[in-house]
Design a protein around this motif. Structure first.
Motif, PDB file in Angstrom:
ATOM      1  N   ALA A  11      15.660  -6.065   2.071  1.00  0.00           N
ATOM      2  CA  ALA A  11      16.596  -6.551   3.093  1.00  0.00           C
ATOM      3  C   ALA A  11      16.350  -5.837   4.417  1.00  0.00           C
ATOM      4  N   LYS A  12      16.414  -6.607   5.480  1.00  0.00           N
ATOM      5  CA  LYS A  12      16.300  -6.010   6.808  1.00  0.00           C
ATOM      6  C   LYS A  12      17.596  -5.281   7.150  1.00  0.00           C
ATOM      7  N   ILE A  13      17.502  -4.294   7.999  1.00  0.00           N
ATOM      8  CA  ILE A  13      18.686  -3.556   8.439  1.00  0.00           C
ATOM      9  C   ILE A  13      19.491  -4.441   9.381  1.00  0.00           C
ATOM     10  N   SER A  14      20.758  -4.600   9.096  1.00  0.00           N
ATOM     11  CA  SER A  14      21.609  -5.446   9.933  1.00  0.00           C
ATOM     12  C   SER A  14      22.502  -4.581  10.816  1.00  0.00           C
ATOM     13  N   HIS A  15      22.970  -5.178  11.902  1.00  0.00           N
ATOM     14  CA  HIS A  15      23.881  -4.459  12.805  1.00  0.00           C
ATOM     15  C   HIS A  15      25.159  -4.061  12.069  1.00  0.00           C
TER      16      HIS A  15
ATOM     17  N   LYS B 292      13.785   5.252   2.120  1.00  0.00           N
ATOM     18  CA  LYS B 292      12.900   6.122   2.900  1.00  0.00           C
ATOM     19  C   LYS B 292      11.873   5.345   3.719  1.00  0.00           C
ATOM     20  N   GLY B 293      11.889   4.016   3.589  1.00  0.00           N
ATOM     21  CA  GLY B 293      10.982   3.208   4.383  1.00  0.00           C
ATOM     22  C   GLY B 293       9.599   3.062   3.797  1.00  0.00           C
ATOM     23  N   GLU B 294       9.408   3.522   2.554  1.00  0.00           N
ATOM     24  CA  GLU B 294       8.104   3.340   1.908  1.00  0.00           C
ATOM     25  C   GLU B 294       7.891   1.875   1.525  1.00  0.00           C
ATOM     26  N   LEU B 295       8.971   1.196   1.200  1.00  0.00           N
ATOM     27  CA  LEU B 295       8.978  -0.265   1.095  1.00  0.00           C
ATOM     28  C   LEU B 295       9.747  -0.769   2.313  1.00  0.00           C
ATOM     29  N   LYS B 296       9.105  -1.514   3.153  1.00  0.00           N
ATOM     30  CA  LYS B 296       9.649  -1.805   4.475  1.00  0.00           C
ATOM     31  C   LYS B 296      10.500  -3.073   4.498  1.00  0.00           C
ATOM     32  N   PRO B 297      11.469  -3.156   5.434  1.00  0.00           N
ATOM     33  CA  PRO B 297      12.285  -4.366   5.565  1.00  0.00           C
ATOM     34  C   PRO B 297      11.418  -5.604   5.702  1.00  0.00           C
ATOM     35  N   GLY B 298      11.748  -6.626   4.915  1.00  0.00           N
ATOM     36  CA  GLY B 298      10.980  -7.863   4.936  1.00  0.00           C
ATOM     37  C   GLY B 298       9.809  -7.883   3.973  1.00  0.00           C
ATOM     38  N   GLU B 299       9.457  -6.733   3.384  1.00  0.00           N
ATOM     39  CA  GLU B 299       8.319  -6.687   2.459  1.00  0.00           C
ATOM     40  C   GLU B 299       8.679  -7.365   1.140  1.00  0.00           C
TER      41      GLU B 299
ATOM     42  N   GLY C 236       0.792  -1.222   0.000  1.00  0.00           N
ATOM     43  CA  GLY C 236       0.000   0.000   0.000  1.00  0.00           C
ATOM     44  C   GLY C 236       0.821   1.266   0.000  1.00  0.00           C
ATOM     45  N   SER C 237       2.127   1.166  -0.107  1.00  0.00           N
ATOM     46  CA  SER C 237       2.986   2.349  -0.047  1.00  0.00           C
ATOM     47  C   SER C 237       2.666   3.300  -1.196  1.00  0.00           C
ATOM     48  N   ASP C 238       2.628   4.587  -0.876  1.00  0.00           N
ATOM     49  CA  ASP C 238       2.215   5.588  -1.858  1.00  0.00           C
ATOM     50  C   ASP C 238       3.435   6.233  -2.506  1.00  0.00           C
ATOM     51  N   PHE C 239       4.109   5.497  -3.383  1.00  0.00           N
ATOM     52  CA  PHE C 239       5.218   6.071  -4.130  1.00  0.00           C
ATOM     53  C   PHE C 239       4.940   5.914  -5.611  1.00  0.00           C
ATOM     54  N   THR C 240       5.467   6.826  -6.396  1.00  0.00           N
ATOM     55  CA  THR C 240       5.269   6.793  -7.844  1.00  0.00           C
ATOM     56  C   THR C 240       6.607   6.943  -8.535  1.00  0.00           C
ATOM     57  N   ILE C 241       6.645   6.627  -9.810  1.00  0.00           N
ATOM     58  CA  ILE C 241       7.889   6.719 -10.562  1.00  0.00           C
ATOM     59  C   ILE C 241       8.305   8.172 -10.726  1.00  0.00           C
TER      60      ILE C 241
ATOM     61  N   GLU D  33      23.269  -4.172  -4.410  1.00  0.00           N
ATOM     62  CA  GLU D  33      23.537  -3.116  -3.423  1.00  0.00           C
ATOM     63  C   GLU D  33      23.254  -3.581  -1.999  1.00  0.00           C
ATOM     64  N   GLY D  34      22.694  -4.770  -1.860  1.00  0.00           N
ATOM     65  CA  GLY D  34      22.386  -5.273  -0.532  1.00  0.00           C
ATOM     66  C   GLY D  34      21.061  -4.772   0.028  1.00  0.00           C
ATOM     67  N   LEU D  35      20.260  -4.105  -0.815  1.00  0.00           N
ATOM     68  CA  LEU D  35      18.978  -3.589  -0.356  1.00  0.00           C
ATOM     69  C   LEU D  35      17.842  -4.593  -0.550  1.00  0.00           C
ATOM     70  N   VAL D  36      18.096  -5.614  -1.351  1.00  0.00           N
ATOM     71  CA  VAL D  36      17.098  -6.642  -1.626  1.00  0.00           C
ATOM     72  C   VAL D  36      17.742  -8.011  -1.456  1.00  0.00           C
TER      73      VAL D  36
END
Length: 234
Positions: free
Chosen positions: A78-82, A29-36, A2-7, A64-67
């Motif tokens: 990807a979840k944020i790691s320590h 920015k957290g519009e797509l959340k870790p684990g989504e 349901g995140s409200d982002f557009t191209i 890039e390690g983001l997915v």
């Protein structure tokens, strides 16, 4: 999803780069959340593109390690790691301390006024703004310190790290208990820069970044513990 982002349209970039930049920003920015989960069909429909640029963007985000690609599940944020938190904030801390040192020496009266205005705006946004608006106001405060250095190479290095920092800045601001601390830290840094106390200003900036790392790390630990407890109840 349901995140409200557009191209983000840009006539000078090919479509695959537009899609990549849009998804990257949404993650940072957290519009797509870790684990989504990142569902190609849903994302293609949401952005009004075919599945091909979505698939290409997901591959680049994985590099890039983001997915992460999960067997039998597909792509997910990807979840944020320590470790990633520590790596980014170690670099940020060093650059921020240098910027604070130079700003103490070079800041103009106009920039000091702008820094005070930015801090007043930050306090106002903390009272009524969204998490993203608070993060952007925090970023604007620090930007004035960076530009007060007059060092374009330093500003460029910080800007190169900006998007990676944004993810952790947003995670920190989500902890409402820390927002008063942020305001207090900003005030103290501003005053130290105003009187050009380099040693105190750098120490305060280090504490400011260290507090961010400790808070986000603590929240990660708590989230991991909740996940373990939830898994144990199944």
């Amino acid at each position: 999803m349901g995140s409200d982002f557009t191209i983000n349209m840009n006539e000078y970039l090919p479509l695959r780069d537009l899609v990549f930049n849009t998804l990257r920003q949404a993650i940072l920015k957290g519009e797509l959340k870790p684990g989504e989960r990142l569902m190609e069909i849903q994302l293609a429909e949401k952005l009004g593109v075919s599945r091909t640029p979505i698939r290409e963007a997901i591959r680049k985000l994985e590099l890039e390690g983001l997915v992460l690609m999960i067997p039998r599940r597909g792509a997910e944020v990807a979840k944020i790691s320590h470790k990633s938190l520590q790596d980014v904030l170690e670099v940020r801390g060093a650059l921020e301390e240098l910027a604070t040192d130079l700003a103490c020496q070079r800041i103009t009266d106009e920039q000091l006024t702008a820094l005070r205005d930015a801090e007043n705006h930050f306090k106002a946004v903390v009272e009524r703004g969204t998490e993203m608006e608070i993060a952007e106001a925090d970023e604007a405060y620090h930007d004035i310190i960076y530009h007060a250095t007059g060092n374009q190479r330093l500003i460029q290095m910080i800007n190169n790290l900006r998007e990676q920092m944004y993810r952790y800045r947003l995670e920190y601001i989500k902890d409402e208990a820390q927002r008063g601390t942020l305001i207090s830290e900003h005030e103290k840094i501003l005053e130290a820069i105003r009187i050009r106390d380099i040693i105190r200003a750098k120490a305060l900036m280090k504490e400011h970044i260290d507090n961010q790392e400790m808070t986000v790390s603590k929240n990660l630990n708590e989230a991991e513990e909740r996940s373990r407890q939830a898994a144990g109840k199944r």
